[in-house]
Motif scaffolding. Structure first.
Motif, PDB file in Angstrom:
ATOM      1  N   GLN A  69      44.280  50.717  51.176  1.00  0.00           N
ATOM      2  CA  GLN A  69      42.964  49.765  50.727  1.00  0.00           C
ATOM      3  C   GLN A  69      43.632  48.899  49.500  1.00  0.00           C
ATOM      4  OE1 GLN A  69      40.885  49.377  53.042  1.00  0.00           O
ATOM      5  NE2 GLN A  69      41.076  50.381  54.754  1.00  0.00           N
ATOM      6  N   TRP A  70      43.486  50.067  48.906  1.00  0.00           N
ATOM      7  CA  TRP A  70      44.349  49.675  47.401  1.00  0.00           C
ATOM      8  C   TRP A  70      45.356  48.251  47.209  1.00  0.00           C
ATOM      9  CZ3 TRP A  70      42.245  47.960  43.332  1.00  0.00           C
ATOM     10  CH2 TRP A  70      42.721  47.699  42.451  1.00  0.00           C
ATOM     11  N   HIS A  74      46.456  46.870  49.711  1.00  0.00           N
ATOM     12  CA  HIS A  74      45.612  45.183  50.547  1.00  0.00           C
ATOM     13  C   HIS A  74      44.586  44.850  49.599  1.00  0.00           C
ATOM     14  CE1 HIS A  74      47.376  47.668  53.677  1.00  0.00           C
ATOM     15  NE2 HIS A  74      48.156  46.884  54.444  1.00  0.00           N
ATOM     16  N   THR A  75      44.268  45.522  48.579  1.00  0.00           N
ATOM     17  CA  THR A  75      43.528  44.160  47.822  1.00  0.00           C
ATOM     18  C   THR A  75      44.074  42.679  47.201  1.00  0.00           C
ATOM     19  OG1 THR A  75      42.214  46.939  47.762  1.00  0.00           O
ATOM     20  CG2 THR A  75      41.961  44.599  46.116  1.00  0.00           C
ATOM     21  N   ASN A 100      39.697  46.972  48.740  1.00  0.00           N
ATOM     22  CA  ASN A 100      40.079  46.279  49.532  1.00  0.00           C
ATOM     23  C   ASN A 100      38.813  45.896  49.877  1.00  0.00           C
ATOM     24  OD1 ASN A 100      41.000  44.237  50.973  1.00  0.00           O
ATOM     25  ND2 ASN A 100      41.669  45.843  52.769  1.00  0.00           N
TER      26      ASN A 100
END
Length: 242
Positions: free
Chosen positions: A133-134, A136-137, A66
């Protein structure tokens, strides 16, 4: 490194017992520590080699998670420190059997316990951060998905291995030196054989009484303790002649 038999202190054999390398590498703690070393290497290697890409909207390389550089930096930092710590604690595991001071062994086991517990928690935080975070990437097809998934997977594996290391360190700390067979030397008091009886009968002194026969004339009786030496006067002394 746990010992299955014999005297030991904090999970290691007593000093002077020698070091068996083949037995050491087969210890469960050694195997798990090597796995933790490998997992940490994979995590920071994946991020440093494929964890940064240049997005179309920016000329500067961004983290694949992200575009959060802090997530990548956190994972790299945790991985590098874990990698170095595994090497250091492996060296200490080899050195502990040669240490004769149990107090120094205790400090090393306490350091292992504290560090392993802390890194179990930090790897859990790392796994949660990278997963979040991945998820939401955007446009994950443009990023190296294999490197990202490998980083997340080995972060999760590191939670398990460092948790096991914490358990091993806690077991060594609890055992302490309780299973050390220290011989106790007691000096037996010597048995005193006296020739004297245990009790002594009181003795009384009876003075001896001397009696003279009655038929001896009075003139022949000598008084006791009388001196027969003739009296000497001061005039009888003559100085020696030289």
């Amino acid at each position: 490194m746990a010992e299955n038999g014999g005297a030991s202190a904090y999970g290691a054999a007593l000093a002077g017992g020698g070091f068996d390398f083949y037995k050491f590498i087969r210890q469960p703690q050694t195997i798990v520590r090597v796995l933790s070393w490998v997992f940490a290497l994979v995590v920071f290697a994946c991020i440093t080699t494929e964890g940064y890409v240049n997005p179309p909207s920016s000329a500067q390389a961004k983290c694949i998670f992200n575009q959060s550089d802090s997530a990548c930096q956190y994972a790299v930092g945790i991985g590098v420190i874990a990698f170095l710590a595994c090497v250091g604690f492996l060296m200490l595991d080899i050195y502990i059997p040669f240490m004769s001071n149990a107090q120094d062994r205790k400090y090393i086991v306490m350091a292992d316990l504290g560090f392993s517990g802390a890194w179990t928690f930090l790897w859990f935080v790392c796994f949660c951060v990278l997963t979040s975070q991945w998820s939401h990437t955007l446009d994950v097809i443009a990023f190296p998905e294999d490197a990202a998934r490998a980083t997340i997977a080995f972060s999760f594996f590191s939670i398990a291995t460092w948790g096991i290391l914490t358990y091993f360190a806690l077991g060594r700390f609890r055992r302490g030196v309780d299973d050390v067979s220290i011989p106790t030397y007691t000096e037996t008091a010597p048995e005193i054989h006296t020739p004297y009886p245990p009790t002594y009968a009181p003795t009384t002194y009876t003075p001896t009484t001397y009696t003279y026969p009655s038929n001896v004339p009075e003139s022949q009786k000598q008084p006791p303790f009388t001196s027969n030496l003739p009296p000497q006067s001061d005039t009888s002394y003559l100085p020696p002649k030289y």
